[in-house]
Enzyme design. Structure first.
Site, PDB file in Angstrom:
ATOM      1  N   HIS A 167     -12.584   3.559   0.313  1.00 53.49           N
ATOM      2  CA  HIS A 167     -13.282   2.407   0.860  1.00 53.49           C
ATOM      3  C   HIS A 167     -13.584   1.161   0.383  1.00 53.49           C
ATOM      4  O   HIS A 167     -13.560   0.496   1.606  1.00 53.49           O
ATOM      5  CB  HIS A 167     -13.473   2.755   2.439  1.00 53.49           C
ATOM      6  CG  HIS A 167     -12.800   4.024   2.892  1.00 53.49           C
ATOM      7  ND1 HIS A 167     -13.429   5.045   3.566  1.00 53.49           N
ATOM      8  CD2 HIS A 167     -11.797   4.425   3.189  1.00 53.49           C
ATOM      9  CE1 HIS A 167     -12.742   5.617   3.763  1.00 53.49           C
ATOM     10  NE2 HIS A 167     -11.204   5.518   4.152  1.00 53.49           N
ATOM     11  N   GLU A 207      -8.397  -5.312   5.556  1.00 52.73           N
ATOM     12  CA  GLU A 207      -8.130  -4.777   3.451  1.00 52.73           C
ATOM     13  C   GLU A 207      -7.250  -5.239   2.879  1.00 52.73           C
ATOM     14  O   GLU A 207      -6.876  -5.345   2.168  1.00 52.73           O
ATOM     15  CB  GLU A 207      -8.434  -2.637   3.098  1.00 52.73           C
ATOM     16  CG  GLU A 207      -9.725  -1.756   4.139  1.00 52.73           C
ATOM     17  CD  GLU A 207      -8.619  -0.645   4.099  1.00 52.73           C
ATOM     18  OE1 GLU A 207      -8.570  -0.472   4.876  1.00 52.73           O
ATOM     19  OE2 GLU A 207      -9.205   0.303   3.763  1.00 52.73           O
ATOM     20  N   ARG A 240     -11.430  16.536   7.667  1.00 57.61           N
ATOM     21  CA  ARG A 240     -11.952  17.101   6.081  1.00 57.61           C
ATOM     22  C   ARG A 240     -13.517  17.495   6.750  1.00 57.61           C
ATOM     23  O   ARG A 240     -14.044  17.136   7.778  1.00 57.61           O
ATOM     24  CB  ARG A 240     -11.778  15.906   5.202  1.00 57.61           C
ATOM     25  CG  ARG A 240     -10.525  15.403   4.540  1.00 57.61           C
ATOM     26  CD  ARG A 240     -11.320  14.164   3.785  1.00 57.61           C
ATOM     27  NE  ARG A 240      -9.689  13.212   3.839  1.00 57.61           N
ATOM     28  CZ  ARG A 240      -9.604  12.045   3.165  1.00 57.61           C
ATOM     29  NH1 ARG A 240     -11.031  11.160   3.542  1.00 57.61           N
ATOM     30  NH2 ARG A 240      -8.725  11.473   3.544  1.00 57.61           N
ATOM     31  N   ASN A 298       0.672  -1.322   0.063  1.00 59.55           N
ATOM     32  CA  ASN A 298      -0.361  -0.097   0.236  1.00 59.55           C
ATOM     33  C   ASN A 298       0.616   1.251   0.112  1.00 59.55           C
ATOM     34  O   ASN A 298       1.626   1.763   0.682  1.00 59.55           O
ATOM     35  CB  ASN A 298      -1.086  -0.302   1.316  1.00 59.55           C
ATOM     36  CG  ASN A 298      -1.824   1.245   1.339  1.00 59.55           C
ATOM     37  OD1 ASN A 298      -2.277   2.245   0.952  1.00 59.55           O
ATOM     38  ND2 ASN A 298      -2.632   1.295   2.955  1.00 59.55           N
ATOM     39  N   ARG A 317      -2.428  -2.136  -3.538  1.00 55.75           N
ATOM     40  CA  ARG A 317      -3.480  -1.514  -2.904  1.00 55.75           C
ATOM     41  C   ARG A 317      -3.558  -0.259  -3.851  1.00 55.75           C
ATOM     42  O   ARG A 317      -2.754   0.725  -4.206  1.00 55.75           O
ATOM     43  CB  ARG A 317      -3.659  -1.334  -1.536  1.00 55.75           C
ATOM     44  CG  ARG A 317      -5.276  -0.269  -1.497  1.00 55.75           C
ATOM     45  CD  ARG A 317      -5.381   0.079   0.559  1.00 55.75           C
ATOM     46  NE  ARG A 317      -6.177   1.211   0.011  1.00 55.75           N
ATOM     47  CZ  ARG A 317      -6.420   2.373   1.236  1.00 55.75           C
ATOM     48  NH1 ARG A 317      -5.683   2.281   2.344  1.00 55.75           N
ATOM     49  NH2 ARG A 317      -7.780   2.817   1.236  1.00 55.75           N
TER      50      ARG A 317
END
Ligand code: ADP
Length: 399
Positions: free
Chosen positions: A179, A385, A240, A7, A90
């Protein structure tokens, strides 16, 4: 088969080596400050973590260092890289064309390069990681697993924004969703745990971390999700803003003279929990401050929980029903106060949690927090993940 999952971030490279026969993680770690110094943390089960400061000029150098650690006498877990059966990457964005996990070919890399403009932060490091791997292990099967591909079946009326249609046609401005690998993993895990075919379940998965998204999974397929063209849309996150009236952007630019980059910086890095509270982006700190009576921290908690609640209501409406809600990722798995606030006064929808179970949950395992007899099952399911990426990689490598 042993699968290496990578990743790559702009200055980092995370890795995990899986033994797929036993579903075990043999080793995992993180290269940091790539291109600006460099450090590696390498972990194996039942061993002290090994850390080193070392010059990591680029992702290629970082990957070489990872491979030599994996094979080293002292810290290694394999004898040579020939033991690695395939590599899974990923990749945050697969654009409109890469609708499922794909074996990496030249044309896949070329396509990823064409969509860098809509994925400027995550695209270049992912491509750098892939290229480094192709160079160091050219004969090995490499697979790209996209965060966006879980959403490739979403219907157009859910992914088209109500702006002039040519922005979609010419500029590919639409909802992509992110996601996806996490939402796919936890929804599939839940179906397994409940012992029901996923095709028969209507599930809302809440991935609540530094970045957060909520997805409606109907019959095993994502039908809607809160993140959009970028991971900026949706609920309030660590730093965010999530969704706000778009006119706020132009208003700030016009009245304060901010540039586009400055507004983007405010909405991406100075908003969310941090912006509201003025204290921290970390939900643990916010919770602590709220409990100590800090009004703005309290407000941040309320805004976060209410955003999640609203999405659950909306997605139950879109699916015309609801069988289960799943909480996952840093906040979802650990912050009982957020789960409690989201789930209180939701009995109309059939969501009723056992407040004791929710507070006294066991960390790190799937955990049922539903109240006895509740119509909707509410679970905490730790996300994984990397393992999902390893599963896809093995499937495609052995096809
Ligand atoms: P990222 O999106 O960076 O992967 P995480 O899933 O690690 O984020 O989630 C980070 C958030 O989870 C932070 O707001 C943090 O406060 C919260 N959190 C609460 N408890 C824990 C915990 N025990 N471990 C990790 N994160 C936690």
């Amino acid at each position: 088969m042993k699968i290496l999952v990578l990743n790559a971030g702009s200055s980092s490279l995370k890795y995990q080596l899986f033994n797929m026969e036993t579903a075990e993680v043999l080793a995992k770690g993180l290269c940091e400050r790539i291109g600006a110094g460099g450090a590696v943390t390498h972990k194996r089960p039942n061993a002290q973590p090994y850390t080193e400061e070392t010059e990591l000029a680029d992702h290629g150098v970082a990957l070489s260092r990872v491979l030599s650690l994996l094979c080293s006498d002292q810290y290694g877990v394999i004898k040579s890289i020939d033991e690695i059966g395939a590599v899974g990457h990923r990749v945050a964005h697969g654009g409109e064309q890469l609708k499922e996990s794909s074996v990496i070919t030249e044309s896949v890399v070329k396509y990823l390069e064409t969509i860098v403009p809509i994925n400027p932060l995550h695209g270049p490091p992912a491509i750098a990681g892939i290229k480094a791997c192709l160079k160091l292990m050219p004969t090995l099967t490499q697979v790209a697993v996209f965060d966006t591909s879980f959403y490739s079946d979403i219907e157009d009326f859910r992914y088209i924004y109500p702006i002039p249609y040519e922005f979609y046609e010419n500029d590919k401005i639409r909802r992509y969703g992110f996601h996806g690998t996490s939402h796919r993993y936890v929804s599939a895990e839940l179906a397994k745990i409940l012992g029901k075919p996923i095709e028969e379940l209507k599930i809302i998965t809440c991935h609540l971390g530094n970045g957060s998204s909520i997805t409606a999974v109907d019959g095993g397929k994502a039908i809607d999700t809160s993140m959009g063209f970028t991971p900026q849309e949706g609920i309030a996150m660590g730093t965010r803003s999530g969704s706000i009236d778009p006119t706020v952007v132009t208003y700030l630019m016009k009245t304060k003279g901010y540039t586009a980059n400055e507004v983007e910086d405010i909405l991406n890095k100075k908003s969310g929990l941090l912006g509201i509270s003025g204290l921290s982006n970390d939900c643990r700190n916010i919770t602590e401050a709220a409990n100590a009576g800090n009004k703005r921290a309290e407000l941040a908690v309320k805004i976060l929980a209410n955003g999640i609640k609203k999405h659950i209501g909306a997605y139950a409406a879109e699916m015309n029903g609801l069988d289960a809600v799943v909480f996952t990722a840093g906040i979802g798995e650990n912050q009982w106060n957020i789960r409690e606030k989201v789930c209180e006064n939701m009995s109309y929808l059939g969501i009723e949690i056992d407040f004791d179970k929710n507070r006294n949950f066991t960390r790190g395992i799937p955990f049922d927090i539903s109240k006895e007899g509740a119509k909707v099952a509410t679970w905490i399911i730790p996300t994984d993940e990397e393992y999902m990426i390893a599963i896809d990689t093995q499937r495609l490598a052995t096809k």
